[in-house]
Write an enzyme that holds these catalytic residues in place. Structure first.
Site, PDB file in Angstrom:
ATOM      1  N   LYS A 163      94.543  42.537  36.978  1.00 63.14           N
ATOM      2  CA  LYS A 163      94.469  43.985  37.210  1.00 63.14           C
ATOM      3  C   LYS A 163      95.870  44.546  37.053  1.00 63.14           C
ATOM      4  CE  LYS A 163      91.443  47.148  38.438  1.00 63.14           C
ATOM      5  NZ  LYS A 163      89.983  47.148  38.227  1.00 63.14           N
ATOM      6  N   ASP A 208      90.281  51.835  34.225  1.00 63.95           N
ATOM      7  CA  ASP A 208      89.859  51.889  35.629  1.00 63.95           C
ATOM      8  C   ASP A 208      90.131  53.336  36.046  1.00 63.95           C
ATOM      9  OD1 ASP A 208      89.042  49.943  37.994  1.00 63.95           O
ATOM     10  OD2 ASP A 208      90.540  51.260  38.851  1.00 63.95           O
TER      11      ASP A 208
HETATM   12  P1  NDP Z   1      87.509  57.632  37.060  1.00 59.90           P
HETATM   13  O1  NDP Z   1      88.963  57.885  37.093  1.00 59.90           O
HETATM   14  O2  NDP Z   1      86.747  57.913  35.836  1.00 59.90           O
HETATM   15  O3  NDP Z   1      86.790  58.407  38.251  1.00 59.90           O
HETATM   16  C1  NDP Z   1      87.168  58.219  39.568  1.00 59.90           C
HETATM   17  C2  NDP Z   1      86.412  59.204  40.429  1.00 59.90           C
HETATM   18  O4  NDP Z   1      86.632  58.891  41.795  1.00 59.90           O
HETATM   19  C3  NDP Z   1      86.882  60.624  40.234  1.00 59.90           C
HETATM   20  O5  NDP Z   1      85.846  61.500  40.497  1.00 59.90           O
HETATM   21  C4  NDP Z   1      87.993  60.737  41.289  1.00 59.90           C
HETATM   22  O6  NDP Z   1      88.253  62.061  41.705  1.00 59.90           O
HETATM   23  C5  NDP Z   1      87.373  59.942  42.423  1.00 59.90           C
HETATM   24  N1  NDP Z   1      88.445  59.382  43.230  1.00 59.90           N
HETATM   25  C6  NDP Z   1      89.423  58.537  42.818  1.00 59.90           C
HETATM   26  N2  NDP Z   1      90.248  58.245  43.821  1.00 59.90           N
HETATM   27  C7  NDP Z   1      89.803  58.941  44.878  1.00 59.90           C
HETATM   28  C8  NDP Z   1      90.225  59.062  46.211  1.00 59.90           C
HETATM   29  N3  NDP Z   1      91.311  58.416  46.654  1.00 59.90           N
HETATM   30  N4  NDP Z   1      89.486  59.851  47.031  1.00 59.90           N
HETATM   31  C9  NDP Z   1      88.410  60.520  46.572  1.00 59.90           C
HETATM   32  N5  NDP Z   1      87.954  60.448  45.325  1.00 59.90           N
HETATM   33  C10 NDP Z   1      88.637  59.662  44.494  1.00 59.90           C
HETATM   34  O7  NDP Z   1      87.356  56.097  37.502  1.00 59.90           O
HETATM   35  P2  NDP Z   1      86.086  55.140  37.320  1.00 59.90           P
HETATM   36  O8  NDP Z   1      84.827  55.918  37.429  1.00 59.90           O
HETATM   37  O9  NDP Z   1      86.330  54.296  36.147  1.00 59.90           O
HETATM   38  O10 NDP Z   1      86.241  54.202  38.600  1.00 59.90           O
HETATM   39  C11 NDP Z   1      85.584  54.449  39.838  1.00 59.90           C
HETATM   40  C12 NDP Z   1      85.527  53.179  40.647  1.00 59.90           C
HETATM   41  O11 NDP Z   1      84.784  52.183  39.925  1.00 59.90           O
HETATM   42  C13 NDP Z   1      86.854  52.519  40.989  1.00 59.90           C
HETATM   43  O12 NDP Z   1      86.745  51.873  42.234  1.00 59.90           O
HETATM   44  C14 NDP Z   1      86.988  51.471  39.887  1.00 59.90           C
HETATM   45  O13 NDP Z   1      87.851  50.425  40.286  1.00 59.90           O
HETATM   46  C15 NDP Z   1      85.554  51.001  39.801  1.00 59.90           C
HETATM   47  N6  NDP Z   1      85.166  50.319  38.566  1.00 59.90           N
HETATM   48  C16 NDP Z   1      85.352  50.898  37.349  1.00 59.90           C
HETATM   49  C17 NDP Z   1      84.942  50.250  36.213  1.00 59.90           C
HETATM   50  C18 NDP Z   1      85.047  50.853  34.871  1.00 59.90           C
HETATM   51  O14 NDP Z   1      84.569  50.240  33.927  1.00 59.90           O
HETATM   52  N7  NDP Z   1      85.605  52.032  34.713  1.00 59.90           N
HETATM   53  C19 NDP Z   1      84.345  48.898  36.289  1.00 59.90           C
HETATM   54  C20 NDP Z   1      84.115  48.422  37.622  1.00 59.90           C
HETATM   55  C21 NDP Z   1      84.541  49.118  38.704  1.00 59.90           C
HETATM   56  P3  NDP Z   1      89.592  62.775  41.188  1.00 59.90           P
HETATM   57  O15 NDP Z   1      89.355  63.042  39.748  1.00 59.90           O
HETATM   58  O16 NDP Z   1      89.735  63.986  42.031  1.00 59.90           O
HETATM   59  O17 NDP Z   1      90.705  61.782  41.425  1.00 59.90           O
HETATM   60  O1  2IT Z   2      87.018  46.875  37.979  1.00 61.40           O
HETATM   61  C1  2IT Z   2      86.626  46.570  36.836  1.00 61.40           C
HETATM   62  O2  2IT Z   2      85.818  45.640  36.654  1.00 61.40           O
HETATM   63  C2  2IT Z   2      87.105  47.351  35.690  1.00 61.40           C
HETATM   64  N1  2IT Z   2      87.847  48.315  35.889  1.00 61.40           N
HETATM   65  C3  2IT Z   2      86.718  46.980  34.297  1.00 61.40           C
HETATM   66  C4  2IT Z   2      87.576  45.867  33.796  1.00 61.40           C
HETATM   67  C5  2IT Z   2      87.401  45.509  32.349  1.00 61.40           C
HETATM   68  O3  2IT Z   2      88.190  44.660  31.908  1.00 61.40           O
HETATM   69  O4  2IT Z   2      86.522  46.024  31.660  1.00 61.40           O
END
Ligand code: NDP
Ligand code: 2IT
Length: 425
Positions: A99, A139
């Site tokens: 990460k 992420d």
């Molecule tokens: P994005 O940046 O696309 O979206 C994140 C969302 O969560 C936004 O709406 C953001 O709001 C909100 N957010 C982030 N931090 C905070 C906070 N501290 N308090 C309140 N709201 C918050 O990220 P992803 O959708 O990609 O990721 C979301 C989650 O999923 C994370 O935990 C990530 O690690 C996990 N994840 C993502 C994967 C991926 O493929 N993208 C895979 C597996 C897990 P704002 O815009 O206001 O910050």
């Molecule tokens: O938390 C996660 O699994 C991710 N942000 C995706 C990682 C990846 O390599 O696709």
């Protein structure tokens, strides 16, 4: 780490030789930290901190996302990298865990500023990564735009075109369904879990937090399966739309978040529904008071605490599947287990994102592009397998229905065997 280690007792009893593995596995193989200087549009210099945690490479190249968010520090990235090791193992694909990211805040920054930051970040990172070494992805705060800028700079510095990053655009080696994969996968997993109790998404009210990549495609898949998503959030607050977030509203949210980069508050103004401003900490409270059947936390870590979990239980919620990484605190998870809810830990339920990254790597190696249907079919199959593996493993070790224990043990066993065989404990 406690969350994982608490589950491993029965494994160590059965395999005492794995005790040294436990000691080793909590320590990253390598941590890289570096300076990221960049200039804003007014010509002012900013200096951020960049990181890459190469946690465990026993079963394949390090693999995991990059997070750009002001809260990023080494501690947060270590927990995410540790989770990633088990998650990647569960996918059944040959990927180690890593990460990275930076405390850079992309919010309010122009495209040019984000591009300059990404280029400076890659100026250091490129020498530490590679298609057979370490393959970053997106992420929080890192989506298609950022991956494009990062990939461009890598290609320039390394003077080669390889699948060194995933989540790439379709025109330069990306995979269909990768943007959808985490949200879709979370809902596929929840569907499998619900089916064990003869329940489904059909007609179910669903609370979803976040409004980024994972949340958006969780909404889409819930709609596909006949459910009714009623909430979304960002770090400023959350909306509750009791009429349901339909496809038209979802398309509007995608434009708001991915193109206009606006705030979720605008949804409430546009469609006329409730909006609640966040309290400073914890920043999502209130959302989990919604009267729903299923909860899919898809924003960030620690967004459901013990009290919020109790609110979901009291409202009759039957299932919680984590789309984010560790959005439920240990107290929340305990509350769900005590009250007999179905609970899916993120390392199992959100593994569809990294699994589809694995499929992107395979396509890059083959120099082929699979169809949307082909990738979605493989993603669904992987999620069904992860569900079965976690459920069967939990049952085998006497913890039937405990997906936390099942996922931790199943994820651990493969990595432990590889570490032991390689003599690298
Ligand atoms: P994005 O940046 O696309 O979206 C994140 C969302 O969560 C936004 O709406 C953001 O709001 C909100 N957010 C982030 N931090 C905070 C906070 N501290 N308090 C309140 N709201 C918050 O990220 P992803 O959708 O990609 O990721 C979301 C989650 O999923 C994370 O935990 C990530 O690690 C996990 N994840 C993502 C994967 C991926 O493929 N993208 C895979 C597996 C897990 P704002 O815009 O206001 O910050
Ligand atoms: O938390 C996660 O699994 C991710 N942000 C995706 C990682 C990846 O390599 O696709």
């Amino acid at each position: 780490m406690e969350e994982v280690l608490d589950s491993l007792g029965p494994v160590i009893e059965a395999h005492p030789d794995y005790l040294p593995v436990v000691k080793s596995i909590v320590e990253p193989e390598r941590i890289i930290q570096f300076r990221v200087p960049w200039y804003d549009d007014e010509g002012n210099l900013h200096v951020n901190r960049g990181f890459r945690i190469q946690m465990n490479g026993a079963i394949g190249p390090y693999k995991g996302g990059l997070r750009f968010h002001p809260s990023v520090n080494q501690s947060i990235l270590k927990f995410l990298a540790f989770e990633q090791v088990f998650k990647n193992s569960l996918t059944g694909l040959p990927m180690g865990g890593g990460k990275g990211g930076s405390d850079f805040n992309p919010k309010g920054r122009s495209d040019s500023e984000v591009r300059r930051f990404c280029q400076s970040f890659m100026m250091e990172l490129w020498r530490h990564i590679g298609a057979n070494l370490d393959v970053p992805a997106g992420d929080i705060g890192v989506g298609g735009r950022e991956i494009g800028f990062l990939f461009g700079m890598y290609r320039k510095l390394a003077n080669e075109f390889t699948g060194v990053l995933t989540g790439k655009g379709l025109s330069y080696g990306g995979s269909l369904i990768r943007p959808e994969a985490t949200g879709y996968g979370t809902v596929y997993f929840a569907r499998e879990m619900l089916a064990t109790r003869d329940k489904s998404f059909e007609g179910a009210k669903v609370a979803i937090s976040g409004s980024g990549n994972v949340a958006q495609f969780a909404v889409e898949k819930v709609l596909d399966l006949g459910g009714k998503p009623v909430t979304l959030s960002d770090s400023s607050g959350f909306i509750h739309d009791s009429n349901g977030i339909d496809r038209e509203k979802l398309a509007w949210v995608m434009d708001l978040k991915n193109v206009r980069r606006g705030r979720i508050k605008e949804y409430a103004e546009h469609f006329g529904c409730d909006y609640t401003e966040s309290q400073p900490e914890p920043n999502l409270n209130g959302l989990w008071g919604a009267d729903v059947d299923i909860a899919l936390p898809c924003a960030t870590q620690n967004e459901i605490n013990g009290e919020e979990a109790k609110m979901l239980v009291d409202n009759g919620c039957i299932a919680v599947a984590e789309g984010a990484n560790m959005p439920c605190t240990p107290e929340a998870v305990e509350c769900f287990h005590e009250n007999g809810l179905l609970f899916a830990p993120g390392k199992a339920s959100n593994a569809g994102g990294v699994a589809t990254s694995g499929l992107e790597m395979s396509q890059n190696s083959l120099r082929l592009n699979w169809t949307r249907e082909e990738v979605d079919r493989r993603l669904e199959e992987i999620m069904v397998n992860i569900h079965r593996n976690a459920a069967d493993t939990a049952a085998k070790y006497g913890m039937e229905g405990n997906y936390v224990a099942g996922a931790n043990i199943a994820g651990f066993l493969k990595v432990a065997e590889a570490m032991e065989a390689q003599g690298l404990i």
